[in-house]
Write a protein that holds these residues in place. Structure first.
Motif, PDB file in Angstrom:
ATOM      1  N   ILE A 365       0.832  -1.215   0.000  1.00 48.23           N
ATOM      2  CA  ILE A 365       0.000   0.000   0.000  1.00 48.23           C
ATOM      3  C   ILE A 365       0.864   1.262   0.000  1.00 48.23           C
ATOM      4  O   ILE A 365       0.573   2.224  -0.706  1.00 48.23           O
ATOM      5  N   GLY A 366       1.939   1.272   0.820  1.00 43.74           N
ATOM      6  CA  GLY A 366       2.816   2.450   0.896  1.00 43.74           C
ATOM      7  C   GLY A 366       3.306   2.821  -0.503  1.00 43.74           C
ATOM      8  O   GLY A 366       3.696   1.945  -1.275  1.00 43.74           O
ATOM      9  N   GLY A 367       3.248   4.106  -0.841  1.00 44.79           N
ATOM     10  CA  GLY A 367       3.733   4.548  -2.155  1.00 44.79           C
ATOM     11  C   GLY A 367       2.748   4.306  -3.281  1.00 44.79           C
ATOM     12  O   GLY A 367       3.082   4.484  -4.451  1.00 44.79           O
ATOM     13  N   GLY A 368       1.506   3.904  -2.953  1.00 44.15           N
ATOM     14  CA  GLY A 368       0.482   3.715  -4.002  1.00 44.15           C
ATOM     15  C   GLY A 368       0.054   2.261  -4.131  1.00 44.15           C
ATOM     16  O   GLY A 368       0.902   1.387  -4.264  1.00 44.15           O
ATOM     17  N   THR A 369      -1.253   2.007  -4.085  1.00 47.04           N
ATOM     18  CA  THR A 369      -1.763   0.627  -4.084  1.00 47.04           C
ATOM     19  C   THR A 369      -1.608  -0.022  -5.470  1.00 47.04           C
ATOM     20  O   THR A 369      -1.431   0.674  -6.473  1.00 47.04           O
ATOM     21  N   PRO A 370      -1.729  -1.367  -5.521  1.00 50.20           N
ATOM     22  CA  PRO A 370      -1.637  -2.055  -6.819  1.00 50.20           C
ATOM     23  C   PRO A 370      -2.644  -1.527  -7.842  1.00 50.20           C
ATOM     24  O   PRO A 370      -2.310  -1.369  -9.021  1.00 50.20           O
ATOM     25  N   ASN A 371      -3.879  -1.212  -7.410  1.00 49.49           N
ATOM     26  CA  ASN A 371      -4.862  -0.689  -8.384  1.00 49.49           C
ATOM     27  C   ASN A 371      -4.370   0.608  -9.010  1.00 49.49           C
ATOM     28  O   ASN A 371      -4.552   0.845 -10.212  1.00 49.49           O
ATOM     29  N   ILE A 372      -3.759   1.433  -8.198  1.00 48.36           N
ATOM     30  CA  ILE A 372      -3.273   2.721  -8.711  1.00 48.36           C
ATOM     31  C   ILE A 372      -2.121   2.489  -9.686  1.00 48.36           C
ATOM     32  O   ILE A 372      -2.034   3.141 -10.737  1.00 48.36           O
ATOM     33  N   GLN A 373      -1.257   1.520  -9.356  1.00 45.14           N
ATOM     34  CA  GLN A 373      -0.152   1.217 -10.295  1.00 45.14           C
ATOM     35  C   GLN A 373      -0.739   0.708 -11.617  1.00 45.14           C
ATOM     36  O   GLN A 373      -0.265   1.055 -12.691  1.00 45.14           O
ATOM     37  N   ARG A 374      -1.800  -0.137 -11.513  1.00 45.53           N
ATOM     38  CA  ARG A 374      -2.423  -0.655 -12.756  1.00 45.53           C
ATOM     39  C   ARG A 374      -2.989   0.486 -13.583  1.00 45.53           C
ATOM     40  O   ARG A 374      -2.867   0.509 -14.810  1.00 45.53           O
ATOM     41  N   ASN A 375      -3.640   1.447 -12.902  1.00 41.55           N
ATOM     42  CA  ASN A 375      -4.188   2.602 -13.643  1.00 41.55           C
ATOM     43  C   ASN A 375      -3.074   3.368 -14.352  1.00 41.55           C
ATOM     44  O   ASN A 375      -3.221   3.774 -15.514  1.00 41.55           O
ATOM     45  N   ILE A 376      -1.962   3.565 -13.630  1.00 36.60           N
ATOM     46  CA  ILE A 376      -0.844   4.324 -14.221  1.00 36.60           C
ATOM     47  C   ILE A 376      -0.318   3.588 -15.456  1.00 36.60           C
ATOM     48  O   ILE A 376      -0.101   4.182 -16.517  1.00 36.60           O
ATOM     49  N   ILE A 377      -0.135   2.267 -15.316  1.00 36.54           N
ATOM     50  CA  ILE A 377       0.398   1.472 -16.439  1.00 36.54           C
ATOM     51  C   ILE A 377      -0.584   1.537 -17.618  1.00 36.54           C
ATOM     52  O   ILE A 377      -0.202   1.744 -18.772  1.00 36.54           O
ATOM     53  N   ALA A 378      -1.886   1.378 -17.297  1.00 39.72           N
ATOM     54  CA  ALA A 378      -2.897   1.361 -18.362  1.00 39.72           C
ATOM     55  C   ALA A 378      -2.933   2.687 -19.109  1.00 39.72           C
ATOM     56  O   ALA A 378      -2.925   2.724 -20.342  1.00 39.72           O
ATOM     57  N   GLU A 379      -2.947   3.785 -18.332  1.00 41.31           N
ATOM     58  CA  GLU A 379      -3.145   5.089 -18.983  1.00 41.31           C
ATOM     59  C   GLU A 379      -1.861   5.630 -19.599  1.00 41.31           C
ATOM     60  O   GLU A 379      -1.855   6.094 -20.739  1.00 41.31           O
TER      61      GLU A 379
END
Ligand SMILES: Cc1cc2nc3c(=O)[nH]c(=O)nc-3n(C[C@H](O)[C@H](O)[C@H](O)COP(=O)(O)OP(=O)(O)OC[C@H]3O[C@@H](n4cnc5c(N)ncnc54)[C@H](O)[C@@H]3O)c2cc1C
Length: 387
Positions: A365-379
């Protein structure tokens, strides 16, 4: 990019290996004052802040040598090179990139000397993943900013001397990423209250931090007023980069494989169970992917290009592995879950496995959750439509 080491780089790698062998032997590790001696020696060698400018006490070293240093240290299972972890990982690099000359002289040597801790005041109640919507308010009043608001999940706030703090100085911008201002705040300033939060492992690593009319001198502004988002993006990229973490994961995999070889599971050795073997092989494949991706970051860094979204790929994999290694160990050890959160050290490997399982939120969770990383990668990498 050819990653074959030059003769000079090979010589440096040999020097680091020899140093680690001499100073990290089992006898050395048991000697009194081991950690203090270690920190002194690596500091004398200027290996702390290896690529920081020499003018501020850093090593002035190149990126490739830094990677070699970190990899060799991780392989040797070395203690950290300095104790000011957030300072070394992202506060220092952010100050090097955005700080004034006075800020560099004031803060960088102290971080290298592990003089005190820094904490990170980003997340707020309701604004963790959606960090850019943060509401902690800073208003300019003469030569000071006056801060009112709250932060949450602030790791090590209770024993930090300084905080890198994100505030909002403008509430009327069209884009929420504008109007954010980064300030360096002394934690004993009047008006700051730190309330520790107890986590599920029983510790109080993080805290809520309240600000009531806290006055911060304008000289503690990091970067330009209203442009704090750029400082954060750079700091988070440093937090998420860590090519050398692969060496640490390889060690963790090796330890898990050893555990599988020495643990009986469903009537036979765990290492002979197809389901366990498959999971170990998958972890191995992911780590290799991370290594190759790490080389992509390295190529960019060697070309002088900034790191950005691609570091999210390794952050996502690291999160998966943090949970997977813990799950695997608990499955193999069967009844070890009875030791979760306990101080009993009578189990296998002094119960490091079940206790390690409770640490996953830091990595995941620290530094951004997995869902947020997925959004970043996707976009930002795959160019998919915005969430
Ligand atoms: C051990 C630990 C240490 C931490 N240390 C610090 C620190 O030192 N300083 C600091 O500032 N913060 C720190 N944090 C806070 C951390 O950065 C936040 O917890 C994190 O960013 C998530 O924010 P949140 O808790 O508000 O959860 P939320 O943002 O509310 O997320 C809740 C759930 O919703 C999902 N979600 C949210 N938005 C989306 C979306 N757009 N699409 C898909 N899914 C979504 C998330 O993935 C998550 O599963 C720490 C957290 C932990 C666990």
């Amino acid at each position: 990019m050819d990653f074959k080491l030059t003769p000079d780089e090979e010589a440096f790698r040999d020097e680091v290996r020899a140093f680690a062998k001499e100073n990290l032997s089992p006898e050395a590790r048991k000697s009194p004052g081991f950690l203090a001696n270690w920190l002194k020696k690596v500091r004398e060698k200027r290996w702390v802040g290896f690529n920081w400018p020499e003018a501020y006490g850093g090593g002035g070293g190149g990126i490739m040598e830094q990677v070699i240093l970190k990899e060799e240290m991780a392989k040797a299972g070395a203690p950290p090179l300095g104790l000011c972890l957030m300072g070394l990982q992202w506060v220092g690099p952010a100050i090097i990139e955005y700080g004034t000359e006075e800020q560099k002289q004031k803060f960088l040597p102290d971080i290298l000397d592990s003089k005190y801790q820094w904490c990170t005041g980003y997340s707020e109640p309701g604004f963790g993943s959606d960090l850019a919507s943060l509401q902690c308010k800073a208003v300019r009043d003469g030569d000071e900013y006056v801060i009112n608001g709250q932060k949450i999940w602030t790791s090590i706030a209770s024993w930090s001397k300084w905080m890198i703090l994100l505030t909002r100085t403008d509430f009327n911008t069209a884009d929420k990423h504008d109007g954010i201002t980064c300030l360096l705040v002394e934690m004993d300033s009047p008006g700051i209250e730190v309330r520790p939060i107890k986590n599920m492992a029983g510790g109080s690593l993080f805290a809520e931090v309240f600000f009531e009319n806290v006055r911060v001198p304008v000289e503690n502004l990091l970067g330009d007023e209203g442009k704090g988002w750029a400082v954060t993006v750079s700091a988070l990229a440093h937090e998420r980069s860590g090519i050398s973490e692969v060496a640490g994961l390889v060690r963790q995999l090796e330890k898990t494989v050893e555990l599988a070889k020495h643990t009986r599971h469903n009537g036979r050795r765990a290492s002979e169970q197809p389901s366990i073997r498959r999971r170990l092989a998958k972890a191995d494949t992911i780590i290799e992917g991370m290594r190759l991706n790490g080389q992509r970051f390295l190529t960019k860094q060697l070309k002088g290009e900034p790191l950005s979204s691609e570091t999210s790929i390794n952050k996502l994999h690291r999160a998966f592995l943090a949970i997977e290694f813990g799950d695997l160990a608990l499955e193999m050890l069967g009844n070890a879950s009875q030791y979760l959160g306990s101080e009993d050290t009578s189990g296998v490997d002094q119960n490091l496995w079940p206790n390690g399982v409770l640490d996953w939120p830091t990595v995941v969770i620290g530094g951004g959750t997995p869902n947020i990383q997925r959004n970043i990668i996707a976009e930002r990498i795959l160019g998919l439509p915005k969430d």
